[in-house]
Write a protein that holds these residues in place. Structure first.
Motif: not given
Length: 385
Positions: A7-11, A16-24, A108-111, A113-121
């Motif tokens: 489950i963790s690996a899938l998340i 990662g795929v979501s971040l790439v698609r956001s840039t595209v 670091w996995f939890t971190a 997730l917490i920083y997800w908003g900044l990764w998306i931005v």
């Protein structure tokens, strides 16, 4: 346990795929980098406000060679590659946290997730702050040895000019002057492609055009981007309170220098007893705080600090330090209108991300002063991610 690992690996994969698609799908700032490379390859000047308006290339000319290969591709293909580089940079940052700070996967996995908003931005902007941070971590050493890594570190941290701030935290030696002269020769060489596009190949004209482009934000961008919610740095926040017009770029420079001096001296004094790795992540975390125009994406520089504070919050028994750390992380990561509504707007307008960074630095100092018995094991996820 195996199920949790899957489950963790899938998340992580999905993220990662979501971040790439956001840039595209958007990649606004990356389009600026790509367009500058494309125009340069066509023989056009690198800097032209008349041509590009608010989307003018505002970065130093010595960065151009790193973007030129993308100008050979279509913008869509270039965005796919750029998005993957962003994700790989984030992965390398996580690896550094494991190697140098001994942060376990559960933390670091939890971190992440917490920083997800900044990764998306960061991904939607198509920025390169993550690449800068990755280089700033792996090219760093406690002693400036002036080798290849030093020049890589200096070039990476000069990308947004005031991001050179952490270099003040290096232990400089008597060889500094020679190293800076050599660095000047390196950046001059990297600037040659940009100089070649100037009429008459004039480096003085290039510097003049770069200065005009770099200081154009206040004139060409909206006030909210320069003096409002989009600028959570302390220089911008202070000038907002003082009602200094956004067009006054000299005030931004002065405010940034003042905050760099004050917070730089303070961190240098307060962190002298810390391990060099902790000193360094503090210098990096302060970078967006003192920057005149960090926007949100530069606050990814606080991630190593945030992950470390989260790690110590789990391990340590200091309630005061935990409270400072948790509040700091909340302010850095979710102090937004989308999360808190009108209160989120209030937080955005009052530089919450900068105050959160200072709280996390305070938590780090408290943790290091109050080291005591800690649990000998981490939650089961640490063996599973």
């Amino acid at each position: 346990m195996k199920t949790l690992k899957i489950i963790s690996a899938l998340i992580l994969l999905t993220g990662g795929v979501s971040l790439v698609r956001s840039t595209v799908s958007q990649g606004t700032d990356f389009y600026v980098f790509w367009n500058a490379a494309r125009l340069t390859l066509q023989g056009e000047p690198l800097y032209s406000i008349a041509r590009d308006a608010g989307m003018v290339f505002k970065y130093p000319p010595w960065l151009l060679p790193f973007f030129l290969p993308f100008g050979l591709l279509s913008v869509e293909n270039a965005k796919w590659i750029w998005g993957m580089i962003e994700v790989l940079s984030l992965a390398s940052i996580v690896r550094w946290l494991q190697v140098r700070l001994r942060i376990k996967p559960a933390i670091w996995f939890t971190a992440l997730l917490i920083y997800w908003g900044l990764w998306i931005v960061h991904a939607l902007d198509g920025q390169f702050s993550l690449m800068m941070l990755a280089l700033a971590l792996w090219a760093w050493s406690p002693q400036a040895n002036y080798g290849v890594k030093f020049y890589g570190l200096a070039i990476a941290l000069s990308s947004k000019i005031f991001t050179v701030f952490p270099l003040a935290g290096l232990r400089w030696s008597k060889r500094m002057l020679g190293a800076l002269i050599a660095l000047g020769l390196v950046v001059s060489g990297l600037s040659l492609p940009a100089i070649y596009t100037q009429p008459g190949h004039n480096p003085i004209s290039l510097i003049k055009d770069w200065k005009e482009a770099a200081t154009s934000a206040g004139k060409l961008l909206s006030p909210i981007q320069v003096r409002g919610r989009s600028n959570p740095g302390l220089p911008g926040y202070t000038l907002q309170l003082l009602r200094v017009p956004a067009e006054n770029s000299k005030a931004d420079v002065l405010a940034a220098l003042i905050f760099s001096l004050i917070l730089g001296v303070a961190w240098w004094k307060l962190s002298r007893s810390l391990k060099s790795e902790l000193q360094w992540i503090g210098w990096l975390a302060l970078t967006p705080v003192v920057h005149p125009l960090p926007w949100w994406h530069l606050f990814v520089f606080t991630f190593p600090l945030g992950a470390y504070v989260l790690n110590r919050s789990y391990l340590d028994r200091s309630i005061q330090a935990k409270a400072l750390g948790v509040l700091g992380l909340i302010l850095i990561t979710i102090s937004t209108e989308k999360v808190w509504g009108k209160f989120g707007i209030f937080l955005e307008l009052n530089a919450a991300k900068s105050w959160g960074t200072l709280l996390c630095l305070s938590a780090l100092l408290h943790f290091e002063k109050s080291r005591g018995p800690v649990p000998s094991s981490l939650p089961s996820l640490s063996k599973s991610v």
